[in-house]
Structures are given as structure tokens and as C-alpha cells.
Design a protein around this motif. Sequence first.
Motif: not given
Length: 371
Positions: A205-209, A236-239, A241-248, A253-260
Amino acid sequence: MRIGLVVNPVAGLGGAAGLKGSDGVEVQREALARGAVPRAGDRAAQAVRTLLSRRPDTEIVTVGGAMGEDSALAAGATPEVVRRGASDTTAADTKAAVLALAGVDLLLFAGGDGTARDVLDAVRELGDEAPPVLGIPAGVKVYSGCFAVSPAAAGFLAAEGAERVVEAEVVDLDEERYRHGLVSPRLYGTLKVPAARVRLSGRKTGSSSAIPASAEGIAQEVAARMRPGVRYVLGPGATTAAVGRELGLATTLLGVDVVEDGELVAADVSESELFDLVKDTAAVVVLSVIGGQGFVLGRGNQQVSPRVLDHAELTVLATQQKLAGLGGRPLLADTGDQETDKRLSGHVRVITGYRESAIYRIQAASEEFQA
């Protein structure tokens, strides 16, 4: 009991390689060039091994080589081979294999959502002569409801037989759009599967709801917990991705990223790239729960491998709605390594909002069939 077996040997190749799918010859070649190792055959063998441990008199009927015979032999079976297998398999080969196994009591197939679509096409051609089917999860995308939660669960269910069946949905994504961050699931039809819904994956089930504020609150909490000098792996995922937005940051959205330390270290990494980034430093893997299914590991985030997890802590994210939607069922780990899955089993703190969390059970998907 005669059980058919069809394996898509290239299923799942693109997962660890960060390619978000395995459809197409060019994608498969690129995955192999990035060091991807075929695992569908091993997962099929695990299912057959579990089946034979419970029903040793079962006859395994399959096609030659990597499309089934190799897995059956690896599981200790002496299979009946009804058709030659292909070395470079295509959708047409999968369909032909299913058609050749029409007379079995139950058909096991190893692959992902794309393989399920090919099986559905063949089943439609067979009509009333089609046997019930059950998917062994082996692909990058396993969002359809016709799959067992793990290879072991597939073997256990097959041993129970398919006297009663239910309809399960087959869904898939357009992989090219998916690689560009566009999630467009489509319902293709239904397949008859053994009537044991508690042990099937269920449709994602998606996250749209979900209430947008919930994801934003989770993102704020994750950002507040970040420690200097620690590498954070955002799955990956919308949740996430929201972390990324919070960090600017412009994360994928659907890959794996590394931040420090608030900076993007690497975006859309493969498993080998990720391992190199975490093996010599403190690291935390941040993953969200798949709605409806409960998977934390092994579905769409195969870049987060057992060896990566050996060098990192695990943080799990889920909205309260997602947890409630599981109805008390556990979160699931299916990394492909049973020891890793067992090590992760127990209870985990799930971040559900800003200054909010819940303790929730997580277990190896291979143990779900025992429930």
C-alpha cells in the motif's frame, strides 16, 4: 503431489546494483558489470528444500538449467525436466515454461513483479487448465500479493497443498519511470494462490493516504538525532525523502543516499559503493516500512546488504498509520542471509513522529511461516 518450478534467473540482479529493477538485457548487463550476483536460483532452492523437508515424496517438475533444474538439484531433489531451459532468459521463456507445466498441482515461480506478469499472461492462455501458483520472492520489486513472504514460507505453503485457493493481485511498476523517481503502480490482474493469506506478502500500500505532517514530523526527529561525524544512509521511499528535504538536500526518492554533517556525500549508490562508504566509519542506516507488507529490508533496498548492516546501526521509520495497518503483524527482514535476519530480530524502536516513537517487533521473514 506434483509441484512445478520456474525460476527467472536474472530476477533481482538490478537491486544491489542500484538499478531499481532487472527488466531488459541492457539493465542486466549493467548490473553484472557492477558486480551483481544472481540469487534467484538460491532462493528457489531454499523454497524447494523447505518443501521437501515437510513432504519428501513430492515430485518436482521443472525446466532445464538455471530456469529450475539447477535449483531443484541444489535442494536435493531429482526433478522431472519437461523442457529445455534458456541461458539468456526473456519473458517469452518464462511464459513457455509455465505453459509446459500446466499439469502440476501447484506452480512455484521465483522472481519479482515482472515475472508475476509473465506468469499471469501464460495462465490466461491456459484458462481453466492453469494450476494455482505461488511466488518465491526473488526480484527487486515484490509488491504483488501472489508472493510468499520468504522462500522458506513458499516451501512451507507448497507442502500444505492448494486445495483451497483465493485470488491475489499482480501489480507492477514502469521501471523506466521508476528509475526517474516516478511511482506508477498498475494492476494487471489476479492469480489463484493457496488460501493462506496470513503467510502471503500482500499487496504493497502506498503512502498517499498518510498525513503529510506525519512524515515531516518523522524527518524533524531524525534530523534532530543526527550526530556529528556519523554517516547516515537514507533508504528509498517518501518518508526518507522527507528527511532529505528537512536537511535541505536533493536526495533521490527511490535510491539510497549517504549524508554526513548535513552534506550529501553520495547519491543513488550501489551496494559496493555503499559498503566502501560505511566500512571504516560510524554509520546509521535509516529505512522506512513498506505499507501493508511490513518489510524493512529486502524489498527495493537490496543495496543495504548484510555486510553493510555489519558496519551500521539500524533506524526504522513508519507513520502511526502504517504500523496500525499491519494489525499487529511483525516488521520483516529478508536480506538473503538468515543469520543477519535473525540477528536483527527482536524489538526495535520505530520513529513515528517528532519526539514520538514506538517499540515494535521485527523478525526474519523466513520465520513468518511458523506463525
